[in-house]
Design a protein around this motif. Structure first.
Motif, PDB file in Angstrom:
ATOM      1  N   HIS A  89     -61.387   2.134  11.153  1.00 42.02           N
ATOM      2  CA  HIS A  89     -61.656   2.009   9.728  1.00 42.02           C
ATOM      3  C   HIS A  89     -63.152   1.774   9.545  1.00 42.02           C
ATOM      4  N   ARG A 469     -52.938  -0.500   5.966  1.00 38.03           N
ATOM      5  CA  ARG A 469     -53.661   0.776   5.916  1.00 38.03           C
ATOM      6  C   ARG A 469     -55.005   0.642   5.215  1.00 38.03           C
ATOM      7  N   ARG A 474     -55.479   4.019  11.404  1.00 36.14           N
ATOM      8  CA  ARG A 474     -54.081   4.423  11.264  1.00 36.14           C
ATOM      9  C   ARG A 474     -53.252   4.034  12.470  1.00 36.14           C
TER      10      ARG A 474
END
Length: 508
Positions: A89, A469, A474
């Motif tokens: 992320h 999320r 993921r």
């Protein structure tokens, strides 16, 4: 064993093997002379962008020739490369950039939007775009490269064995990634071991499908390919179909595959022509799968291994002579590597007695970047404490027994259960959470979260996964979330994850 700048070897190969093929990326091909010259042009371009000896430079991109050339160019300049995991992320990438102290970032077009956010969040000083998507403050690599005079040469920065070559960030067993230091000496030791143990020669054509932000992409055998004078073949994706097509078309002789990719190759409707394949390197494959691969590819050496980022890849490979008689073993230690099994009091144990695997030697990283606490916890008397459980038989072969309790290994990636717990704990309806890895037929393991909700809360498992999320890559999002009334605990109140694992095992 001494260590030096790896691009010094590339320079020598450009003289000795000028017209031999060094690098393949789709239809694009480089001889050793061409690759060395391209590294010079890139190094000069990056130098003009303000990067140089000692700078920490992030690289965010997929497996392309540009990525490989940039890593080599940074090495030639003496900069410390920090390959960034593009699966993370953007908030996780920002943490790595800040914790490492990265001042420059090279990036592909695919990640331009994320880079714009990273630049704002971290104050990156130097941005270089590999493609055409130039974010604010960035410069195009192509423009910088085109300005270089024909035949430009950049001297290799002088490096010794203790000098830092790169940082690779790994999740480890904590909630935040840790930067593993790889020195020039680590690389030299690993390259020597790879060439010796895999019997690499200049005739080899090595497929690199593992991401180049991963130690398996970079060092199994990775850059050792150039040290051996062999050919590196890249694949931009690691789907079974692409790997099969490229391996067959390029007459690949060796490659490393994660377990799920190996499954995919076996399931293809039309098996690829792998008659040129000489060895297949893997880890974490069940004996039944291994036997099936051997049945279909009887001519291929199947190489089991034990390794970690902290060990600059593998520290033992199973040799061809004992492929069947030692089925399930991970091999004997590489030259310059010492492996020991110790009990809970750090005392060595005898043959076939289980205990913690500890390692020392020239391949072992000197430590984690700016993390004294982690270094104290994982190092003792010159040994690195892996936390993994194993045994060594009377012949000196290592056998793996169990992995570090809180580390989830999913599809070749390390996932820290504590990191997922931290994110879930931020949800207002979560009172307590524990995360473990549970078996998965495709990914080996996947995260499962056990959650106690606050009194009166009605949040669902799907809503909690959606919450994850927003902050996690993921592959780190729990595949399963189970709402529970309580968690197993010891006498002091600490959650017993062993109890959760046993309960999951009993469920089948």
């Amino acid at each position: 064993m001494a260590g030096s700048n790896v691009t010094e070897t590339l320079r020598r190969q450009a003289l000795r093997r000028a017209d031999s093929e060094a690098l393949v990326d789709g239809d694009a091909r480089w001889t050793y002379a061409e690759l060395d010259a391209d590294v010079d042009r890139h190094a000069a371009a990056l130098r003009d962008a303000g990067l140089g000896d000692g700078d920490l430079v992030g690289v965010l991109g997929r497996n392309t020739a540009t990525y490989v050339i940039e890593l080599l160019a940074l090495s030639r300049l003496g900069a410390i490369s920090v390959p960034l995991n593009w699966r993370l992320h953007v908030d996780e990438q920002a943490y790595v950039i800040t914790q490492a102290g990265i001042t420059g970032l090279l990036y592909d077009d695919d990640f331009a939007d994320d880079v714009a956010r990273l630049a704002t969040a971290t104050g990156l000083r130097t941005l270089v775009a590999n493609g055409d998507r130039v974010v604010a403050g960035a410069r195009r690599l192509a423009d910088l490269r085109d300005r270089q005079p024909s035949g430009v040469r950049v001297a290799d920065a002088e490096k010794g064995p203790a000098d830092i070559h790169r940082l690779l960030y790994t999740s480890g067993t904590t909630a935040r990634p840790k930067g593993v230091i790889h020195t020039c000496g680590n690389l030299t030791a690993n390259h020597f071991a790879q060439i010796l143990e895999l019997e690499l020669t200049s005739a080899d054509r090595i497929l690199v499908s593992a991401p180049l932000f991963h130690v398996s992409g970079l060092e199994a055998p990775g850059l050792a390919t150039f040290v051996a004078g062999a050919t590196m073949v890249l694949t931009p994706t690691f789907t079974p179909a692409d790997i099969a097509r490229i391996a067959a078309g390029e007459r690949v002789t060796g490659m490393v595959l994660a377990a799920q990719i190996l499954f995919g190759l076996l399931d293809l409707d039309e098996p690829p022509d792998l008659s040129s394949l000489r060895y297949l390197l893997f880890a974490g494959v069940a004996p039944g799968v291994r036997r099936e691969v051997k049945r279909r590819l009887p001519h291929v050496r199947l190489v089991d291994t034990f390794g970690m980022t902290e060990l600059c890849n593998g520290v033992c490979y199973l040799d061809a002579a004992h492929e069947e008689s030692k089925l399930g073993a991970l091999g004997a230690p590489f030259p310059g590597v010492h492996i020991r099994i110790v009990d809970e009091h750090f005392r060595p144990v005898g043959p076939d007695v289980e205990g913690e695997i500890i390692v020392r030697g020239e391949k072992v990283s000197p430590g984690y970047w700016k993390d004294d606490e982690a270094n104290r916890r994982t190092r003792r008397d010159g040994w690195f404490l892996t936390g993994d459980i194993g045994r060594i038989d009377a012949d000196g072969y290592l056998w793996f027994v169990d992995r570090r309790a809180d580390l989830i290994k999913s599809g070749g990636e390390n996932i820290a259960g504590a990191e997922i717990e931290r994110v879930l704990a931020q949800h207002p309806d979560v009172a307590e959470v524990a995360v473990i890895g549970v078996p998965d037929p495709r990914w080996d393991e996947v995260p499962k979260a056990f959650v106690i909700l606050t009194e009166g809360a009605v949040t669902t498992a799907d809503e909690l996964r959606e919450h994850c999320r927003a902050s996690l890559a993921r592959y780190k999002v729990p595949k399963y979330v189970q709402i529970v009334a309580s968690l197993p605990r010891n006498d002091s109140g600490k959650v017993l994850k062993k109890g959760l694992r046993e309960a999951e095992a009993a469920r089948g």
